[in-house]
Design an enzyme around this catalytic site. Structure first.
Site, short mmCIF file in Angstrom:
data_model
loop_
_atom_site.label_atom_id
_atom_site.label_comp_id
_atom_site.label_asym_id
_atom_site.label_seq_id
_atom_site.Cartn_x
_atom_site.Cartn_y
_atom_site.Cartn_z
N ASP A 11 5.45 2.64 63.64
CA ASP A 11 6.88 2.22 63.79
C ASP A 11 7.00 1.02 64.66
O ASP A 11 6.19 0.81 65.35
CB ASP A 11 8.00 3.17 64.02
CG ASP A 11 7.37 4.29 65.18
OD1 ASP A 11 7.26 5.57 65.18
OD2 ASP A 11 7.13 3.54 66.12
N HIS A 21 -4.62 -6.73 54.98
CA HIS A 21 -4.24 -5.48 54.56
C HIS A 21 -4.31 -5.11 52.89
O HIS A 21 -4.22 -4.09 52.40
CB HIS A 21 -2.62 -5.02 54.69
CG HIS A 21 -1.84 -6.14 54.00
ND1 HIS A 21 -1.70 -7.40 54.20
CD2 HIS A 21 -1.10 -5.99 52.72
CE1 HIS A 21 -1.01 -7.89 53.25
NE2 HIS A 21 -0.72 -7.05 52.65
N ASP A 22 -5.15 -6.29 52.22
CA ASP A 22 -5.21 -6.00 50.96
C ASP A 22 -6.57 -6.17 50.41
O ASP A 22 -7.08 -6.02 49.40
CB ASP A 22 -4.63 -7.44 50.16
CG ASP A 22 -3.11 -7.54 50.03
OD1 ASP A 22 -2.41 -8.44 50.11
OD2 ASP A 22 -2.71 -6.19 50.14
N ASP A 48 5.08 -14.02 50.99
CA ASP A 48 4.45 -13.13 50.11
C ASP A 48 4.23 -13.90 48.79
O ASP A 48 5.24 -14.31 48.28
CB ASP A 48 4.83 -11.97 50.04
CG ASP A 48 4.19 -10.98 49.19
OD1 ASP A 48 2.93 -10.55 49.46
OD2 ASP A 48 4.58 -10.38 48.21
N ASP A 72 7.09 -10.72 57.33
CA ASP A 72 6.84 -11.08 56.06
C ASP A 72 7.77 -11.11 54.96
O ASP A 72 8.56 -10.06 54.73
CB ASP A 72 5.71 -9.90 55.44
CG ASP A 72 4.43 -10.29 54.66
OD1 ASP A 72 3.40 -9.65 54.84
OD2 ASP A 72 5.23 -10.90 53.78
N GLU A 116 1.17 -17.15 51.58
CA GLU A 116 0.09 -16.50 50.84
C GLU A 116 0.14 -16.72 49.60
O GLU A 116 1.15 -16.93 48.64
CB GLU A 116 0.52 -14.90 50.77
CG GLU A 116 -0.72 -14.18 50.66
CD GLU A 116 -0.54 -12.94 49.42
OE1 GLU A 116 0.59 -12.86 48.82
OE2 GLU A 116 -1.43 -12.27 49.10
O1 TEU Z 1 -0.73 -9.63 47.73
C1 TEU Z 1 -0.60 -10.68 46.66
C2 TEU Z 1 -2.12 -10.58 45.67
O2 TEU Z 1 -1.94 -10.83 44.59
C3 TEU Z 1 -3.22 -10.06 46.34
O3 TEU Z 1 -3.47 -10.95 47.45
C4 TEU Z 1 -3.34 -8.66 46.36
O4 TEU Z 1 -4.66 -8.33 46.71
C5 TEU Z 1 -3.12 -7.82 45.11
O5 TEU Z 1 -3.77 -6.81 45.24
C6 TEU Z 1 -3.24 -8.25 43.87
O6 TEU Z 1 -4.77 -7.79 43.46
C7 TEU Z 1 0.53 -9.60 48.08
C8 TEU Z 1 0.61 -8.63 49.47
O7 TEU Z 1 -0.14 -9.25 50.44
C9 TEU Z 1 0.22 -7.35 48.65
O8 TEU Z 1 0.18 -6.31 49.83
C10 TEU Z 1 1.42 -7.04 47.68
O9 TEU Z 1 0.76 -5.54 46.94
C11 TEU Z 1 1.62 -8.00 46.54
O10 TEU Z 1 1.66 -9.19 47.05
C12 TEU Z 1 2.94 -7.72 45.96
O11 TEU Z 1 3.98 -7.91 46.89
#
Ligand code: TEU
Length: 684
Positions: A115, A446-447, A290, A184, A375
């Site tokens: 948080d 984080h992805d 995003d 974000d 992004e």
């Molecule tokens: O991710 C966008 C995206 O297309 C990829 O980078 C992501 O790895 C996704 O898994 C598609 O395969 C952004 C955010 O960073 C992500 O956390 C969100 O889930 C997504 O957009 C939707 O808002």
């Protein structure tokens, strides 16, 4: 520049979008770009080559590519020749950004969810690390179908993370320490629980119906027919959801509860600009935007080409990943949302000047333009320059994801990442940009799984190799020309988890993929093996502040289980160890702050061909201050090339195994240890 109906490959490759599209196809196929740039192929006509490649790219590739290029009759880039650079060097050009994943950073109230108060409690850790700007993954009110990337109210804080007062306190806490903070902004889509969407489905022909992509059923309006096109969601299944109440299909490129906004609607664009202004008035210094390259969809939302969809993995992507009005929307948003008017009241708080690690000065005047970090999945080097070049006045920085997976690989593949590919990619990227551009340097987020674990695989628990590679990757991000984005945990050598059950995963993308694999008849072991290598969950486990249960992240039960038992890789265990990954990050960021040549020097590469040695020279404008950065990209010792031997003073080096360099050693011997990293000043 009109390309006509059947241009030569060389003409297509001279177009920024054409070059990126061809490079992307070659990257997906694991092929070298010389396949296309050699004299024979580059002189051929596009349709001739497309016919030869038809088994791979299908019968409509040429038409689809020319349609995409026609959307962007932009300047044809000729190498690094660029217009003038930015009039003044903006703060973010040399800033060190740090991405906080709030859900997993620090939990102050014991509910197992990170948080805002938890972040406030750890701001000194970030200041002492040398962070200039925090980026928080979404903290807005959300039902959390996609961990906050499905926003329900852009002006409210998610209740489990705190309140607006907490966020105001966090903003002030950053500014008082000389750090900025960006949020974000997820505006390609909203949650289906957002008031706009609820109003849209209550009255699809009313004012809010035009906020989204709503389409009637075919035939009739009962949803039993096929969806409006063949686009698929990134999280599995069709990109369309039938909304019985509205008797409409609704577009969602991501989860079923993430409803794509219709950016053709000026009312939507005005709403987004207003959200940005509202947060900037509260002291927010900018946003990470995003999937911002997805906001412009091709009118009519036509079917995607099946072959391209199969090659890239998502039918329809060619109609939205770099849409026809993208530049227009971004330019407008920069002016209407991110640029202060002289009549604007001063923001609640502004960042204080920062002299060194701790001393801060007076509050600075507000930045005229809030930083815009895009992004942009799928965008290549040239498209990135079209989106973020200074003279474009659209975005400031973009994330190019081609760095994250090797040629012919996708995130879900279980493979060892080749650092020689990283060297080739980074040298190519540096050679293609000019004074108008700035690269965002990132390796974790984080992805994605941790880069450290992609490189080392099962050896990522070997403390010597783990520390050496963590320092090597940090050196790349912090000394190549560009703006570094560290992701939480990189500073202590965070690694992937040894997940052994689907019950340990929380991410909607992982769970959907697992369900689809099982539905396709894959057994439980195979389905887990098809998810774990690429699961975003690896990077979302709680930050490890101290040894023991909960790792100092929470006194409760963490929302996301972790599956790592290694010791020596928590903040507390590394805090006072001069050889630790944490100390290396701090020392290097401090060195970078003291010597601007390391943060913003001109780069040259003495040896582009070596698969084992990666090094570069950084020089200030008059060439008096020069530095050598050199890395051993392999897990064995190598002979050190004789660049500048005898003319360097080592300022920082990684502990590359027993008997080799330690920080502060002043000479570079004949050998480099496994993954050894050296930052040395060149003495003249
Ligand atoms: O991710 C966008 C995206 O297309 C990829 O980078 C992501 O790895 C996704 O898994 C598609 O395969 C952004 C955010 O960073 C992500 O956390 C969100 O889930 C997504 O957009 C939707 O808002």
């Amino acid at each position: 520049m009109a390309l006509g109906d059947n241009p030569r490959i060389s003409e297509v490759h001279a177009h920024p979008v054409g070059r990126d599209a061809i490079d992307k196809v070659l990257l997906q196929m694991g092929r070298s770009r010389h396949w296309v740039t050699n004299p024979l192929v580059s002189s051929l006509r596009l349709r001739t080559v497309a016919r030869l490649a038809e088994p791979l790219v299908g019968p409509r590739f040429a038409d689809a590519l020319l349609e995409l290029l026609a959307d962007h009759p932009s300047v044809v880039t000729t190498g690094s020749s660029r217009t003038q650079g930015r009039s003044e060097d903006p703060w973010w050009r040399t800033a060190v950004f740090y991405q906080v994943y709030p859900r997993s950073f620090a939990d102050s109230d014991g509910d197992g969810i990170g948080d805002l108060r938890g972040i406030i409690d750890h701001l000194d850790h970030l200041r002492d690390l040398g962070v200039d700007c925090l980026w928080l993954s979404p903290i807005f009110d959300s039902p959390n179908e996609d961990a906050g990337y499905d926003v329900r109210d852009y002006r409210a804080v998610m209740s489990e993370m705190g309140t607006l007062d907490d966020l105001d306190a966090l903003i002030a806490g950053c500014h008082e320490r000389g750090m900025r903070i960006i949020l974000d902004l997820v505006v390609n889509h909203t949650s289906h629980e957002h008031a706009w969407f609820q109003a849209a489905i209550a009255d699809p022909d009313g004012p809010y119906g035009g906020y989204y992509h709503l389409r009637p059923g075919r035939p009739g309006e009962d949803g039993t027919g096929p969806p409006p096109n063949n686009w698929t969601s990134f999280f599995g299944g069709s990109a369309w959801r039938w909304i019985p109440r509205a008797r409409r299909w609704a577009l969602h490129l991501f989860a079923e509860g993430q409803m794509d906004l219709n950016w053709e609607n000026p009312a939507v664009r005005a709403e987004v600009a207003d959200i940005v202004r509202w947060w900037r008035s509260r002291g927010i210094d900018g946003f990470r935007l995003d999937v911002i390259n997805y906001i412009s969809k091709r009118p009519g939302l036509p079917d995607g080409d099946e072959a391209i969809g199969a090659l890239i993995g998502f039918p329809g992507i060619e109609h939205y990943f770099f849409g026809p009005r993208l530049h227009e929307y971004l330019h407008e948003l920069r002016g209407a949302g991110f640029t202060r008017d002289d009549s604007d009241p001063p923001p609640t708080s502004t960042v204080r000047g920062r002299h060194d690690d701790r001393a801060v000065g007076e509050p600075q005047p507000p930045d005229r333009v809030g930083v815009m970090v895009g992004e942009t999945p799928g965008v290549g080097i040239e498209m990135g320059r079209l989106l973020s070049g200074a003279s474009r006045e659209e975005l400031d920085l973009v994330f190019n994801f081609d760095v994250l997976d090797g040629p012919g690989r996708i995130r879900w593949d279980d493979y060892r990442y080749d650092l020689a590919y990283l060297k080739d990619f980074l040298i190519e990227q540096q050679s293609r940009i000019g004074a108008d551009d700035r690269v965002a340097l990132f390796l974790d987020n984080h992805d994605n799984p941790r880069m450290l674990s992609k490189v080392l695989g099962p050896r990522d628990r070997d403390p010597v190799a783990r520390s050496a590679v963590a320092k090597l990757l940090a050196t790349i991000q912090l000394t190549l020309p560009g703006t570094p984005f560290l992701y939480q945990g990189q500073e202590i050598g965070a690694v992937d988890q040894r997940f052994d059950s689907i019950d340990q995963l929380r991410d909607v993308e992982s769970l959907n993929r697992h369900r689809e694999l099982l539905a396709d008849g894959v057994d439980a072991v195979g389905a887990l093996a098809g998810v774990v290598p690429g699961a975003r969950d690896h990077a979302r486990v709680p930050m490890r502040w101290q040894p023991g249960p909960g790792h100092g992240f929470t006194t409760g039960v963490a929302w996301q289980p972790s599956a790592e038992g290694s010791s020596g890789f928590t903040v507390e265990e590394q805090q006072d160890d001069p050889d630790s990954v944490l100390s290396f990050h701090r020392d290097l960021i401090r060195l970078r702050r003291q010597h601007t040549t390391l943060a913003d020097g001109a780069v040259r590469f003495p040896d582009r061909r070596s698969r084992r040695w990666f090094g570069w020279v950084l020089a200030d404008r008059d060439g008096r201050d020069e530095w050598l950065v050199e890395l051993n990209l392999t897990d064995r010792r190598i002979r050190r090339p004789r660049h500048f031997v005898g003319r360097t003073e080592v300022e920082l080096a990684s502990l590359a195994g027993p008997g080799f360099h330690r920080p502060g050693v002043t000479r570079r011997g004949p050998w480099m240890g496994p993954y050894e990293t050296v930052i040395a000043r060149i003495t003249h």
